[in-house]
Design a protein around this motif. Structure first.
Motif, PDB file in Angstrom:
ATOM      1  N   LEU A  17      33.236  15.070  42.740  1.00  0.00           N
ATOM      2  CA  LEU A  17      34.354  14.520  41.971  1.00  0.00           C
ATOM      3  C   LEU A  17      34.031  14.461  40.479  1.00  0.00           C
ATOM      4  CD1 LEU A  17      35.401  11.663  44.401  1.00  0.00           C
ATOM      5  CD2 LEU A  17      36.780  13.668  43.802  1.00  0.00           C
ATOM      6  N   ARG A  18      32.815  14.077  40.148  1.00  0.00           N
ATOM      7  CA  ARG A  18      32.406  14.024  38.735  1.00  0.00           C
ATOM      8  C   ARG A  18      32.479  15.421  38.129  1.00  0.00           C
ATOM      9  NH1 ARG A  18      27.920  14.926  35.963  1.00  0.00           N
ATOM     10  NH2 ARG A  18      26.587  15.146  37.794  1.00  0.00           N
ATOM     11  N   ALA A  19      31.968  16.411  38.858  1.00  0.00           N
ATOM     12  CA  ALA A  19      31.989  17.793  38.374  1.00  0.00           C
ATOM     13  C   ALA A  19      33.419  18.322  38.265  1.00  0.00           C
ATOM     14  CB  ALA A  19      31.166  18.681  39.299  1.00  0.00           C
ATOM     15  N   ALA A  20      34.275  17.955  39.214  1.00  0.00           N
ATOM     16  CA  ALA A  20      35.667  18.412  39.185  1.00  0.00           C
ATOM     17  C   ALA A  20      36.393  17.908  37.938  1.00  0.00           C
ATOM     18  CB  ALA A  20      36.398  17.954  40.445  1.00  0.00           C
ATOM     19  N   HIS A  21      36.001  16.730  37.473  1.00  0.00           N
ATOM     20  CA  HIS A  21      36.575  16.191  36.238  1.00  0.00           C
ATOM     21  C   HIS A  21      35.906  16.779  34.999  1.00  0.00           C
ATOM     22  CE1 HIS A  21      38.268  13.040  38.856  1.00  0.00           C
ATOM     23  NE2 HIS A  21      39.123  12.835  37.876  1.00  0.00           N
ATOM     24  N   GLY A  22      34.765  17.449  35.204  1.00  0.00           N
ATOM     25  CA  GLY A  22      34.027  18.002  34.076  1.00  0.00           C
ATOM     26  C   GLY A  22      33.312  16.932  33.270  1.00  0.00           C
ATOM     27  N   TRP A  23      32.960  15.842  33.942  1.00  0.00           N
ATOM     28  CA  TRP A  23      32.343  14.710  33.255  1.00  0.00           C
ATOM     29  C   TRP A  23      30.831  14.718  33.385  1.00  0.00           C
ATOM     30  CZ3 TRP A  23      35.818  10.318  35.621  1.00  0.00           C
ATOM     31  CH2 TRP A  23      37.105  10.426  35.097  1.00  0.00           C
ATOM     32  N   SER A  24      30.186  14.300  32.334  1.00  0.00           N
ATOM     33  CA  SER A  24      28.750  14.050  32.352  1.00  0.00           C
ATOM     34  C   SER A  24      28.510  12.682  32.987  1.00  0.00           C
ATOM     35  CB  SER A  24      28.204  14.048  30.924  1.00  0.00           C
ATOM     36  OG  SER A  24      28.767  12.951  30.210  1.00  0.00           O
ATOM     37  N   TYR A  25      27.237  12.370  33.214  1.00  0.00           N
ATOM     38  CA  TYR A  25      26.899  11.027  33.679  1.00  0.00           C
ATOM     39  C   TYR A  25      27.392   9.988  32.671  1.00  0.00           C
ATOM     40  CZ  TYR A  25      23.607  13.047  37.090  1.00  0.00           C
ATOM     41  OH  TYR A  25      23.023  13.733  38.118  1.00  0.00           O
ATOM     42  N   ASP A  26      27.230  10.292  31.396  1.00  0.00           N
ATOM     43  CA  ASP A  26      27.653   9.360  30.346  1.00  0.00           C
ATOM     44  C   ASP A  26      29.150   9.093  30.407  1.00  0.00           C
ATOM     45  OD1 ASP A  26      25.120   8.934  29.146  1.00  0.00           O
ATOM     46  OD2 ASP A  26      25.299  10.821  28.050  1.00  0.00           O
ATOM     47  N   GLU A  27      29.938  10.142  30.625  1.00  0.00           N
ATOM     48  CA  GLU A  27      31.389   9.989  30.684  1.00  0.00           C
ATOM     49  C   GLU A  27      31.801   9.127  31.872  1.00  0.00           C
ATOM     50  OE1 GLU A  27      35.383  10.543  29.451  1.00  0.00           O
ATOM     51  OE2 GLU A  27      33.515  10.958  28.403  1.00  0.00           O
ATOM     52  N   LEU A  28      31.237   9.403  33.053  1.00  0.00           N
ATOM     53  CA  LEU A  28      31.573   8.601  34.228  1.00  0.00           C
ATOM     54  C   LEU A  28      31.120   7.161  34.042  1.00  0.00           C
ATOM     55  CD1 LEU A  28      32.754   8.206  37.001  1.00  0.00           C
ATOM     56  CD2 LEU A  28      30.631   9.154  37.970  1.00  0.00           C
ATOM     57  N   ALA A  29      29.962   6.967  33.465  1.00  0.00           N
ATOM     58  CA  ALA A  29      29.479   5.612  33.215  1.00  0.00           C
ATOM     59  C   ALA A  29      30.437   4.862  32.288  1.00  0.00           C
ATOM     60  CB  ALA A  29      28.071   5.652  32.617  1.00  0.00           C
ATOM     61  N   ALA A  30      30.850   5.506  31.215  1.00  0.00           N
ATOM     62  CA  ALA A  30      31.762   4.859  30.262  1.00  0.00           C
ATOM     63  C   ALA A  30      33.102   4.532  30.914  1.00  0.00           C
ATOM     64  CB  ALA A  30      31.971   5.762  29.048  1.00  0.00           C
ATOM     65  N   SER A  32      33.733   4.041  34.082  1.00  0.00           N
ATOM     66  CA  SER A  32      33.609   3.087  35.180  1.00  0.00           C
ATOM     67  C   SER A  32      33.088   1.723  34.735  1.00  0.00           C
ATOM     68  CB  SER A  32      32.680   3.644  36.266  1.00  0.00           C
ATOM     69  OG  SER A  32      31.359   3.796  35.767  1.00  0.00           O
ATOM     70  N   GLY A  33      32.527   1.662  33.531  1.00  0.00           N
ATOM     71  CA  GLY A  33      31.936   0.406  33.068  1.00  0.00           C
ATOM     72  C   GLY A  33      30.550   0.159  33.633  1.00  0.00           C
ATOM     73  N   LEU A  34      29.958   1.199  34.203  1.00  0.00           N
ATOM     74  CA  LEU A  34      28.627   1.082  34.785  1.00  0.00           C
ATOM     75  C   LEU A  34      27.585   1.660  33.839  1.00  0.00           C
ATOM     76  CD1 LEU A  34      29.542   2.348  38.357  1.00  0.00           C
ATOM     77  CD2 LEU A  34      29.206  -0.032  37.657  1.00  0.00           C
ATOM     78  N   ALA A  35      26.351   1.296  34.064  1.00  0.00           N
ATOM     79  CA  ALA A  35      25.260   1.867  33.281  1.00  0.00           C
ATOM     80  C   ALA A  35      25.028   3.317  33.714  1.00  0.00           C
ATOM     81  CB  ALA A  35      23.982   1.062  33.493  1.00  0.00           C
ATOM     82  N   ARG A  36      24.676   4.158  32.767  1.00  0.00           N
ATOM     83  CA  ARG A  36      24.372   5.562  33.054  1.00  0.00           C
ATOM     84  C   ARG A  36      23.302   5.661  34.132  1.00  0.00           C
ATOM     85  NH1 ARG A  36      20.703   9.578  31.276  1.00  0.00           N
ATOM     86  NH2 ARG A  36      21.685  11.622  31.001  1.00  0.00           N
ATOM     87  N   ARG A  37      22.301   4.831  34.031  1.00  0.00           N
ATOM     88  CA  ARG A  37      21.205   4.833  35.002  1.00  0.00           C
ATOM     89  C   ARG A  37      21.722   4.550  36.412  1.00  0.00           C
ATOM     90  NH1 ARG A  37      15.674   1.212  34.798  1.00  0.00           N
ATOM     91  NH2 ARG A  37      14.954   1.823  36.847  1.00  0.00           N
ATOM     92  N   THR A  38      22.667   3.631  36.541  1.00  0.00           N
ATOM     93  CA  THR A  38      23.241   3.304  37.847  1.00  0.00           C
ATOM     94  C   THR A  38      23.942   4.517  38.440  1.00  0.00           C
ATOM     95  OG1 THR A  38      23.524   0.987  37.239  1.00  0.00           O
ATOM     96  CG2 THR A  38      24.889   1.799  39.049  1.00  0.00           C
ATOM     97  N   VAL A  39      24.751   5.193  37.637  1.00  0.00           N
ATOM     98  CA  VAL A  39      25.473   6.377  38.100  1.00  0.00           C
ATOM     99  C   VAL A  39      24.486   7.455  38.564  1.00  0.00           C
ATOM    100  CG1 VAL A  39      27.020   8.244  37.410  1.00  0.00           C
ATOM    101  CG2 VAL A  39      27.490   5.898  36.670  1.00  0.00           C
ATOM    102  N   ILE A  40      23.464   7.692  37.777  1.00  0.00           N
ATOM    103  CA  ILE A  40      22.462   8.708  38.124  1.00  0.00           C
ATOM    104  C   ILE A  40      21.736   8.334  39.413  1.00  0.00           C
ATOM    105  CG2 ILE A  40      20.264   9.753  37.430  1.00  0.00           C
ATOM    106  CD1 ILE A  40      21.327   9.551  34.512  1.00  0.00           C
ATOM    107  N   GLU A  41      21.297   7.093  39.527  1.00  0.00           N
ATOM    108  CA  GLU A  41      20.536   6.669  40.709  1.00  0.00           C
ATOM    109  C   GLU A  41      21.371   6.749  41.979  1.00  0.00           C
ATOM    110  OE1 GLU A  41      18.681   2.912  39.837  1.00  0.00           O
ATOM    111  OE2 GLU A  41      17.090   3.901  38.688  1.00  0.00           O
ATOM    112  N   ILE A  42      22.649   6.428  41.882  1.00  0.00           N
ATOM    113  CA  ILE A  42      23.524   6.541  43.053  1.00  0.00           C
ATOM    114  C   ILE A  42      23.725   8.005  43.419  1.00  0.00           C
ATOM    115  CG2 ILE A  42      25.893   6.221  43.876  1.00  0.00           C
ATOM    116  CD1 ILE A  42      25.907   3.565  42.314  1.00  0.00           C
TER     117      ILE A  42
END
Length: 84
Positions: A17-30, A32-42
Motif C-alpha cells: 500500500l505504501r508503494a502503491a501511493h508512491g510514499w517513502s517511510y517519511d511520507e507515511l510517517a508524516a 499517520s502521525g507515527l515516528a519514521r522508525r515505527t513505520v520501518i520496524e513494523i
C-alpha cells in the motif's frame, strides 16, 4: 484452536500500500502521525505494532481497517458462519 495470524502478509500489505501511493517511510510517517522508525520496524517485521498504530496507518493509507486486517487470515478460512 484458531490458526496463527499471517503477520508477514500484514506487513507485506503495508509495504504494498505504501508503494502503491508512491510514499517513502517519511511520507507515511508524516501522514499517520507515527515516528519514521515505527513505520520501518513494523514494515520490516521487527515489531508488530499496536491496534492504535495500525488504525493510524489504515487511515493514512485510506484503507478500511477491516480490509487491512483481513490479510491476517490469508491462507486459512475466515472466522464466522461462512468461513468455518
Amino acid at each position: 484452536m484458531p490458526p496463527d495470524p499471517d503477520l508477514d502478509a500484514l506487513r507485506l500489505e503495508l509495504a504494498r500500500l505504501r508503494a502503491a501511493h508512491g510514499w517513502s517511510y517519511d511520507e507515511l510517517a508524516a501522514r499517520s502521525g507515527l515516528a519514521r522508525r515505527t513505520v520501518i520496524e513494523i514494515e520490516q517485521g521487527r515489531t508488530i505494532g499496536t491496534l492504535k498504530t495500525w488504525h493510524a496507518l489504515a487511515h493514512a493509507l485510506g484503507t478500511p481497517f477491516d480490509e487491512l486486517f483481513a490479510t491476517l487470515c490469508r491462507g486459512h478460512d475466515l472466522p464466522g458462519p461462512s468461513g468455518g
